[in-house]
Design an enzyme around this catalytic site. Sequence first.
Site, PDB file in Angstrom:
ATOM      1  N   GLU A   1       0.814  -1.215   0.000  1.00 25.22           N
ATOM      2  CA  GLU A   1       0.000   0.000   0.000  1.00 25.22           C
ATOM      3  C   GLU A   1       0.849   1.268   0.000  1.00 25.22           C
ATOM      4  O   GLU A   1       0.545   2.231  -0.714  1.00 25.22           O
ATOM      5  CB  GLU A   1      -0.955  -0.010   1.198  1.00 25.22           C
ATOM      6  CG  GLU A   1      -2.159  -0.917   1.012  1.00 25.22           C
ATOM      7  CD  GLU A   1      -1.838  -2.391   1.245  1.00 25.22           C
ATOM      8  OE1 GLU A   1      -0.714  -2.705   1.704  1.00 25.22           O
ATOM      9  OE2 GLU A   1      -2.689  -3.239   0.945  1.00 25.22           O
TER      10      GLU A   1
ATOM     11  N   HIS B   1     -10.151  -6.117   9.510  1.00 25.07           N
ATOM     12  CA  HIS B   1     -10.772  -5.925   8.191  1.00 25.07           C
ATOM     13  C   HIS B   1     -12.171  -5.331   8.330  1.00 25.07           C
ATOM     14  O   HIS B   1     -12.999  -5.481   7.452  1.00 25.07           O
ATOM     15  CB  HIS B   1     -10.871  -7.270   7.446  1.00 25.07           C
ATOM     16  CG  HIS B   1      -9.552  -7.904   7.154  1.00 25.07           C
ATOM     17  ND1 HIS B   1      -8.797  -8.535   8.115  1.00 25.07           N
ATOM     18  CD2 HIS B   1      -8.845  -8.011   6.000  1.00 25.07           C
ATOM     19  CE1 HIS B   1      -7.695  -9.013   7.586  1.00 25.07           C
ATOM     20  NE2 HIS B   1      -7.678  -8.707   6.286  1.00 25.07           N
TER      21      HIS B   1
END
Lengths: 412, 354
Positions: free
Chosen positions: B80, B149
């Site tokens: 990322e 998540h």
Amino acid sequence: MIHEVTMPVLGLTMEQGVIVAWLKEPGDAIEAGETLFMVETDKATSDAPSPATGIVATLLKAEGDTVPVGTVIALLVDTAEEIAAAQAWQDAAAGLPAASPAAAPTKTGSDTAPDGAVSDGTAPADESPSASPGRVLASPRARALARETGVDLAAVHPSGSRITEKDVRAMAQPPASPAPGSAGELRKLSRTRKIIAERMTLSATTIPQVTYTLRCDATDAMALRRTLKAGPGGERTAVSLDALIVKAAARALADFPLVNSQWAEGEGIRVLPEVNIAVAVDLDDKGLVIPVIHAADTLDIRATAAELDRLVAGAKAGKLGPDDYAGGTFTITSLASLGVESFNPIVVPPQAAILGVGALVPTPVFQQDQVVKRRMLALSLTTDHRILDGAPSARFLSRIRDLLEQPAKLVE
Amino acid sequence: MSAPHGQAPAPGQGPAAGGRTLTYAQALNEALREEMHRDPAVMLMGEDIGVWGGGGVFGVTRGLLDEFGADRVRDTPISEAGFTGLGLGAALAGLRPVVEYMYIDFAMLAMDQICNQAAKIRWMLGGNVDVPLVIRAQQGAGRGNGPQHSQSLEAWFTHNPGLVVAMPSTPRDAKGLLKTAIRSNDPVVFLEHKLLYGVSGPVPEGDHTVPFGQANVLREGKDLTCVALSLMNQKALEAADVLAAEGIEMEVLDPRTLVPYDRAAVARSIAKTGRLLVTHQAPERAGVGAEIVACALEDAFDYFDAPPARVCGKNIPIPYNMDLEAAVIPQVADLVEAARRLVHGSPATKGWAQ
């Protein structure tokens, strides 16, 4: 120990009192009998003495609060160490958990739970709905609306735990639409004003009443006054014309028991055993009070005059007790000093009659075909027609006139 | 468990007469496609957005690789920080990249690129550069995805100056706000909710955009204002139906963007209703709800008829077990209960204020 201070009973008819002022604060020492606060009843404002010697621990009611008799309004303790105990007593009475500094809740706790796990760090909210003394709980919206509409939040009853918009709306009058520029100054009613308004409205709307007026020659009564003032045995008593009128009325009431009575709704007419003459006293811009000369028919003229002087002076100085205002069976009101020649008084419920006294007016009067100067005054009697018809009312009024015109009988 | 994965139109979001409905995911897909046609500078980057699964875990980029080719739809390594920096550089160099994280939770790895670089560079260079970067990700709980998540991180980005923060709650806004984001010359964090992707609603065809900083009243009401973020708008609309049956009319207001934030719309609504309920899935503590409440009190203090209330996530990590997860995030019943308390009387100010 903790001493409870309750709203005292200051007169047979007292149901509640207003705490006008606290003269002591928490922490102050006080002696038994020393004035702790000022209390206002329907009838008077009095000093309320402390029931015990000690230290003021806490004041449970605020100045201005209206409190039923017997309600605990303050706590006294013997020693300063007991103040905390009194506080706890107060909290317990209010249903609060005992307060202690160590137990004060903290909003931000540790994130570490006892078992080492990371927990929600927020302490549970204490949702005790308790109001601080003197602080009205109201939502900002309710406060804003109250400001706009002129509603006194202290007078609004909250439907829940705080005053909300709904509660204020329920209280707010439908908006009046005053003409531009004529909004005027709104004056709050004093307690005296409220009572006068209530009683007079009750009188005007529920009592069918008629006023009868006749003229009375007070020349001899005024002359007698001077004689009495000199005093027989050297004593000097000022006897006012008012005292003579009270004495005349007392004598007449003893002779006409039906005038000394009350309309008892649904029961009949209650003829009263005592002749208690209430005397209206003007307090200038503070309104009107009506202290009572008790058992007036048993007092001689000097005692009547002395009692009248005491009551008038006491009323003006605000020094009279509740009992001085209680139990009137007949009322006399005079506007003589202001030059009013005659007027229609209205009956003070639940009494049956009221006498209005007009000003002394020097008047040319025929006596044996001679015109002489006499001092005349108008006597106006208003009676409850449910109790007294015209002729009996007139006979009673004539008796007063006759007594005043032959005043020697009043000093027998 | 309340996962409204529903394919049925959400309350208040039924098809307009003669209009068409799309799912939230389809609406986003349409916005991307239309903007890529409109401007050749628009390109996409992210993990598994092209080849695998035919367009991302939730199908938002479905078909775009085939239509626009691998130059403009780039699958990236699981890195990322790396591809966010790549996107930022591309934006500074004149492209309009849309960078996608599979889960917002992974933005943690790229926080330096997002907050230290993308958010600040225009300011550090005296306004002399544009940063037309969009960072898209889905967030939120309700799918049993576990604590790493399922987070809702809008407060992180809202707190950090320099970023636009958008949170569409309907398919219509998903399309309209994403098109505005792509055309924006400032970096935009575009937060979708994983449980909204299947929600259907009317979506205008063609060039439909929604401006930033303009709240949307999803349902009008006079008794209380519910300011809801993202998925919680759908829950608030369900709660409003329940409350309406009891005679309580709850207004549901979606700020749509947190930066810029439409304070005036919230204040206006409170001026009408007098009561504020704020709801989001993110933890209550220092959440955006606290900011919303603070602004509302500053702007509309005299209109409050009850203390403001928050119905937010509990201040703990989201559990993996779905029953526990449901207990941690706010449900329709929680909103209904809070609204009832606000309208029918809430407890007096909490003890320690006395």
